[in-house]
Each structure stands twice: as C-alpha cells, then as structure tokens.
Write a protein that holds these residues in place. Structure first.
Motif, short mmCIF file in Angstrom:
data_model
loop_
_atom_site.label_atom_id
_atom_site.label_comp_id
_atom_site.label_asym_id
_atom_site.label_seq_id
_atom_site.Cartn_x
_atom_site.Cartn_y
_atom_site.Cartn_z
N GLN A 245 -10.09 -1.10 -1.87
CA GLN A 245 -10.54 -2.43 -1.41
C GLN A 245 -12.05 -2.52 -1.33
O GLN A 245 -12.67 -3.44 -1.82
CB GLN A 245 -9.92 -2.71 -0.05
CG GLN A 245 -10.32 -4.05 0.50
CD GLN A 245 -9.57 -4.35 1.78
OE1 GLN A 245 -8.52 -3.79 2.06
NE2 GLN A 245 -10.12 -5.25 2.56
N ASP B 186 -6.01 -1.10 -5.07
CA ASP B 186 -5.49 -1.74 -3.85
C ASP B 186 -6.49 -2.79 -3.37
O ASP B 186 -7.52 -2.45 -2.81
CB ASP B 186 -5.25 -0.69 -2.76
CG ASP B 186 -4.33 -1.22 -1.66
OD1 ASP B 186 -3.96 -2.40 -1.73
OD2 ASP B 186 -4.01 -0.44 -0.74
N ALA C 65 -7.29 6.94 2.59
CA ALA C 65 -8.22 6.24 1.72
C ALA C 65 -7.64 4.93 1.22
O ALA C 65 -8.34 3.95 1.03
CB ALA C 65 -8.56 7.13 0.53
N ILE C 66 -6.35 4.95 1.00
CA ILE C 66 -5.73 3.78 0.40
C ILE C 66 -5.33 2.79 1.50
O ILE C 66 -5.25 3.14 2.66
CB ILE C 66 -4.52 4.25 -0.45
CG1 ILE C 66 -4.39 3.35 -1.66
CG2 ILE C 66 -3.26 4.29 0.38
CD1 ILE C 66 -3.63 4.03 -2.77
N GLY C 67 -5.12 1.54 1.11
CA GLY C 67 -4.63 0.56 2.09
C GLY C 67 -5.73 -0.15 2.83
O GLY C 67 -5.59 -0.52 3.98
N GLY C 68 -6.89 -0.32 2.19
CA GLY C 68 -7.90 -1.21 2.71
C GLY C 68 -8.70 -0.71 3.90
O GLY C 68 -9.16 -1.51 4.69
N GLY C 69 -8.87 0.59 4.05
CA GLY C 69 -9.73 1.10 5.13
C GLY C 69 -11.19 0.82 4.80
O GLY C 69 -11.54 0.42 3.71
N GLN C 70 -12.06 1.00 5.79
CA GLN C 70 -13.48 0.78 5.55
C GLN C 70 -14.15 2.10 5.17
O GLN C 70 -13.69 3.16 5.57
CB GLN C 70 -14.18 0.23 6.79
CG GLN C 70 -13.65 -1.09 7.26
CD GLN C 70 -12.41 -0.94 8.11
OE1 GLN C 70 -12.33 -0.04 8.93
NE2 GLN C 70 -11.43 -1.79 7.88
N ALA C 71 -15.23 1.99 4.45
CA ALA C 71 -15.96 3.20 4.05
C ALA C 71 -16.67 3.79 5.25
O ALA C 71 -17.03 3.08 6.16
CB ALA C 71 -16.98 2.87 2.97
N HIS D 57 -16.16 2.35 -1.63
CA HIS D 57 -16.09 3.73 -1.14
C HIS D 57 -16.92 4.67 -1.99
O HIS D 57 -16.47 5.76 -2.35
CB HIS D 57 -14.65 4.25 -1.13
CG HIS D 57 -13.85 3.72 0.00
ND1 HIS D 57 -14.24 3.78 1.30
CD2 HIS D 57 -12.64 3.11 0.01
CE1 HIS D 57 -13.32 3.24 2.07
NE2 HIS D 57 -12.34 2.81 1.32
N SER E 136 0.82 -1.21 0.00
CA SER E 136 0.00 0.00 0.00
C SER E 136 0.86 1.25 0.00
O SER E 136 0.52 2.25 -0.65
CB SER E 136 -0.92 0.01 1.22
OG SER E 136 -1.85 -1.05 1.13
#
Ligand SMILES: Nc1ncnc2c1ncn2[C@@H]1O[C@H](COP(=O)(O)OP(=O)(O)O)[C@@H](O)[C@H]1O
Ligand SMILES: [Mg+2]
Lengths: 229, 352
Positions: free
Chosen positions: A91, A167, B346-352, A94, A46
């Motif tokens: 992922q 990602d 935002a990047i790196g697999g966070g949750q919405a 969003h 990432s």
C-alpha cells in the motif's frame, strides 16, 4: 501455457473453533493475466494475498506457484521462492529511507545473488521503463509519492518474478498517479509475460484488469470479466 | 555490509551521537584503568617487580600480609635461611632527611647480588654500608647522585644510584647493604622464595604463612581500598555502556520493525538481517573505541607527572575487547526482535 498460480479449495482458519477467515477459494492465474481483487474491508483480501505470496500457510487446500507445491516447502525455501518468483508491492512504497533509488533495486538483486553485470543492466532497464532514470541517485525523501511507488514496482520487478502481488498499491497516491502506476503494472504484465493480482477498492481501476474477483465474507462472491478500454 | 554501511552514512547525526557516547565511555574506562594501574604501581611496584623475579613470599602468620608488621621467628628463619631459593627481606617505613628536607621512604634490605636486586636508571649499586640506592622518583624531592641522606635509623648514607619501579606504599624504596641492616636489632620481615618449598620443609614452619607474592599486595596499606573502588567504577561503566547500547539499538529496531518485515517479505532472511545488524554494531563500536584509545593516549602523554597513570597495551586490548563484547551483548535484544519479526506484518496496508 502453465499456470503461474493455482489455488484449490484454499481455506484459512486463525483458530480451530472459529469461522474460517477465507474458504472455498479457487483461483488459477496464467501468464499475462492481470486480476483485480476487491471486496469490503475485512472480507479477507489481504489474507488471501498473503497465502498467494507464501507468507501465510493455508489451513487446507492446494497451492502451487509455477508448479511448485508451496505447502510442502520449509520456511527457508519459502523465503527463496519469495525472493525469486514473487514480487510484492504494498500500500505504501515501504522503501528503505537510507537507500538511493538504484540501491533499492541493487539490494534485492544482491539478495538473489545476481552478478554485478546482470544487476546493473536490469537496474538501468527498469529505471528507464518506469521513467526514473533522473531519480536514481535520490533518497526516497526526495521523491514524490508516485515516484516512490514506481521505485517499489521496479524493486518488485528486479529479480524477474513471474507473479506480482499488489495490496492496494494506489491507496497513497492521487488519482492521476494511481492510474499511471496501474497502467505501468498492466503494461509490464503484458510485455514481460507476468501474472499479477492487485487488491483495490477503486472501481475505476478495474478497467485495467482482465478479471475482477469479488470477495465477500471470506468467499468468492462472483468474478467479472473486465472490459479493457 | 551493503545495508549496514549505507544506513550509517545516511543517519550520520544519530549514529555520531551514539558513537560519541561510546567514545566518552571508552575514554572514561581507560582513564580510570590507567589511574588504577598507576596507583597500583605507585603503591606496589617494588613488590610487583619481586613478583616478576620470584614466586612466593613467607610472612609471619599474624602479620595480616603486611610486610611492615611482619617479623619472622628465629625458628622459622633457621629453617629457611640456608635454602638456595630463599632470600631474606626486611622493610622499615620512616622518614629520611637530606639537606634538612624530610623524605618519606620505605627502607629495604635484601641480598643485592641476587636476582631481586633492583634495576638502575643511573649510578651504581651500593659498594659498602655507607652507600644506598633509591627510586628515581626521589629526584622530585631534590635528591641527586652523591647526596648524603640520613636514614630513618639515624645513620648517614651516600646516594650511589637511582632505581626504577621501586615504590612501596606511595613512597620511594631505599635499598641499603646487608651489613648496614643491623642483624638482630631489626627483624627480618619476610623471605622471598624463587619457587615453592618442598613439603617437609614447609611443614617445619611454626609461625609463618607462605603465599604467592601477588597475594601479599593487599597487605600494602591502601592498596585494596584504592583498587576495589576504582574497579567498581569500571564495572559500572561497562554496565552502563551495555545498557546504553542495548537501549539505543532496541529503540532503533522497534522503529524499523515494519522495514524489517518488508525486507523479509521480499526475500531477506533473518540471517542476512542479523548479520547486517551485528556488522553495524561492530563497525560503530570499533571506530568509537579506536578514537577513544587514541584520545586517552594523547591525554596520558600530557598528564602532569604527579598523577600516577599507567596503561599497558595488554590492558587496552582487554578493555577494547570487553567493550566490543558488551556492545554485542547490547544488540542481542534487537537481534532476537529482528529474527522474530513476521514478514506477514508487511502486507495488508501497514505503515512504513
Ligand atoms: N491471524 C489472524 N487471526 C485472527 N483474525 C485474523 C487474522 N488475520 C486476519 N484476521 C481477520 O480476518 C479478517 C480479514 O482480514 P483481511 O484479510 O486483512 O481483510 P481485508 O484485507 O479484506 O480488509 C479480518 O476480520 C481480520 O480481523
Ligand atoms: Mg487489507
């Protein structure tokens, strides 16, 4: 043909007295190339993608996107670069919960200052391409996970970027949906002359890519050419 | 506007609730202001009227700004009474009688041919000592044109007319002719001045205090305590409004941090997002305020006459403006948060 993305000896160090999180990264990406980035959790995937996306400034090295030296841009210019040259897919999709499918795309078009005509044409083309036409007046909560992720892809495509960064785009999808989404990504890269990097742990998806970059402990361990089915 | 409006219409319930709170606070603030102004005018409209027509008032130095307690000395009267800008004024509070009914009045004496003379709703100014005019609110006590009224001093007068905006200390003002005011027997309470005195005249005064007419309002019994208690409530309501709005928007912003992160990652600037947030706050607040003003106006129209209520357009505009300001202040915290959000989140697999 000119490279879309060039990374030379890229290094990122969070704190001066610590071991770099990624180092010695050399990647060159040409149009129509679809590359998978894989490696154990915490290996720096990432972080690397964030630098490629002008979200994170490398500590040292050279980075250019479409011949633009990213390290010399101020934050406003980087925002503009992200808006016009880069498409992000995350992922989870969003999406904004309060925007209908077509509006999700329209918003990024508006941000980029597209004319209404260009915008409407592109929205229709993208929705058609991703099989979302019958879903254009639906809010995200009425879409399936796969549909949401396809809307996110369409959004990433909206401003016609030359570089797509994804990602773990299939992490929230079941296998069949995941493969559909990646197939779509691959088709788009080939047809529309884009370049793409996709972070994934799913070895089955490597088959859709041209190369697989294995990252370990912040460095490129090895690169494998992939056999396209 | 694109985002702001679509979010408002999407989360209708959530925004209606906060709109309802702003609406209720607006109604409350406006009602209390209306009451404060109504009470002020019930208590001081005769002095407010004089404040419009003239500039200064001279009161006895020891009178504590209280007209009914003030008696100017012979020396000071001598200095003032022949000056063209000076008008003598006397006041006596007491009980008058009509048809055997008692009516509390504030009896006033002044030169009724000057600009200070009250304006009439009907009838005429008194022609001689046997006539007097009284504020039209006395009609509620059953007083009619031509009725005989026994003044607090005992002499009888005929009501020749009714005046407007002539109340003092929550009682109607009874205006009598100058000769009916037995000079010497009753003191001259004050002198109203059309404009400030020349310095050398001012210096000759021995036992008097010159002030703006407005400043003498606080000498009217009850005026200060009524106004300060109501104004304290208004200040607290504004405080509550800003805190409620701030909390609401802050919680909403916190919930949406990753959303804002995504928007920034895909190319929205802090400025775009900030403007969207402010537009949303302005839109929501403006609509709620307009509804609040309309409902308050409707309420005021059906309020019984016994409740003193008065709201000027100026006050409504001022309060509405203040509300908008307070709303913006409340959203400031969220604005800072939005500007500070790192798109990297935002990047790196966070949750919405
Ligand atoms: N800003 C930072 N400061 C300190 N450590 C960081 C920072 N960013 C990432 N890391 C660390 O670097 C490593 C790589 O993270 P990441 O790039 O998210 O890995 P991956 O995506 O491959 O799982 C992790 O150990 C993470 O904790
Ligand atoms: Mg990761």
């Amino acid at each position: 043909m000119n490279d879309v993305l060039t990374m030379e000896q890229i290094e990122f160090q969070a704190q001066a007295d610590q071991q770099p999180i990624v180092q010695h990264i050399d990647i060159a990406l040409r149009p129509q190339e679809f590359v998978a980035l894989t490696g154990p959790s915490g290996s720096g995937k990432s972080t690397l993608l964030s630098m490629a996306g002008a979200l994170l400034q490398p500590t040292s090295g050279a980075l250019s996107i479409n011949q633009t030296d990213v390290l010399r841009l101020n934050s406003q210019e980087k925002t503009k670069l992200r808006l016009q040259d880069i498409g992000f897919i995350f992922q989870s999709a969003h999406l904004l919960p309060y925007l209908k499918t077509a509006d999700q795309l329209r918003y990024v078009g508006k941000l980029a200052g597209l004319t209404k005509q260009t915008m409407d044409q592109r929205i229709q083309r993208l929705l058609h391409m991703l099989g979302l036409e019958h879903r254009q007046h639906h809010f995200p909560r009425h879409l399936s996970g796969g549909e949401q992720q396809r809307v996110a892809i369409a959004r990433a495509w909206m401003n016609d970027p030359s570089l797509i960064l994804a990602d773990e785009p299939t992490a929230s999808l079941d296998r069949e949906r995941g493969e559909q989404v990646v197939q779509t990504l691959r088709d788009q890269v080939k047809e529309s002359n884009k370049a793409a990097i996709m972070v994934t742990h799913d070895t089955r998806l490597f088959a859709y890519c041209d190369r697989v970059i294995y990252l370990d402990n912040g460095q490129i361990d090895h690169v494998e050419a992939s056999v396209v089915p | 506007m694109f985002l702001a409006w679509r979010e408002l219409t999407y989360a209708k319930l959530r925004f209606s609730l906060i709109g309802l709170v702003i609406f209720l606070l607006t109604v409350l603030v406006l009602s209390i202001s209306g009451l404060a102004q109504g009470l002020a005018s019930d208590n001081a409209s005769s002095m407010q009227y004089m404040d419009k027509q003239a500039e200064k008032i001279v009161l006895e130095a020891e009178a504590d700004k209280q007209l009914s307690r003030s008696a100017l000395s012979d020396h000071d009267l001598e200095v003032l009474q022949d000056r063209p800008e000076a008008h003598l004024l006397s006041l006596r509070q007491g009980t008058a009688q009509s048809h055997g009914k008692e009516v509390d009045v504030a009896e006033m004496y002044m030169d009724l041919s000057s600009d200070l003379a009250p304006s009439l709703t009907d009838g005429e100014l008194p022609a001689d000592d046997t006539e007097a005019v009284i504020d039209h609110s006395a009609k509620d006590d059953g007083l009619r044109l031509g009725d005989t009224l026994e003044r607090p001093g005992g002499t009888e007068v005929t009501i020749s007319g009714f005046t407007e905006n002539q109340r003092y200390s929550h009682t109607p003002v009874l205006h009598v002719r100058d000769s009916a005011w037995k000079q010497g027997e009753l003191p001259i309470s004050a002198v109203i001045l059309d404009h400030a005195l020349p310095e050398q005249v001012h210096d000759q005064l021995q036992n008097a205090e010159v002030m703006d007419i407005r400043a003498s309002f606080e000498g009217i019994p009850g005026y200060t305590s009524e106004q300060t208690s109501l104004q304290t409530m208004i200040v607290f309501l504004f405080l509550i409004s800003s805190i409620v709005l701030a909390a609401f928007y802050y919680i909403m912003t916190i919930q949406k941090l990753s959303q804002f992160g995504i928007l920034k990652a895909i190319g929205a600037t802090s400025k775009t997002l900030g403007i969207s947030l402010i537009l949303q706050v302005l839109l929501l607040t403006t609509v709620s305020i307009i509804v609040g003003v309309a409902v308050t106006a409707g309420m005021a129209a059906v309020l019984p006459a016994a409740i003193p209520f008065s709201l000027s357009l100026g006050t409504v505009l001022l309060l509405a403006g203040l509300f908008l300001f307070v709303a913006l202040l409340g959203s400031l915290l969220s604005l800072v948060k939005v500007i500070r959000i790192d798109p990297l989140k935002a990047i790196g697999g966070g949750q919405a």
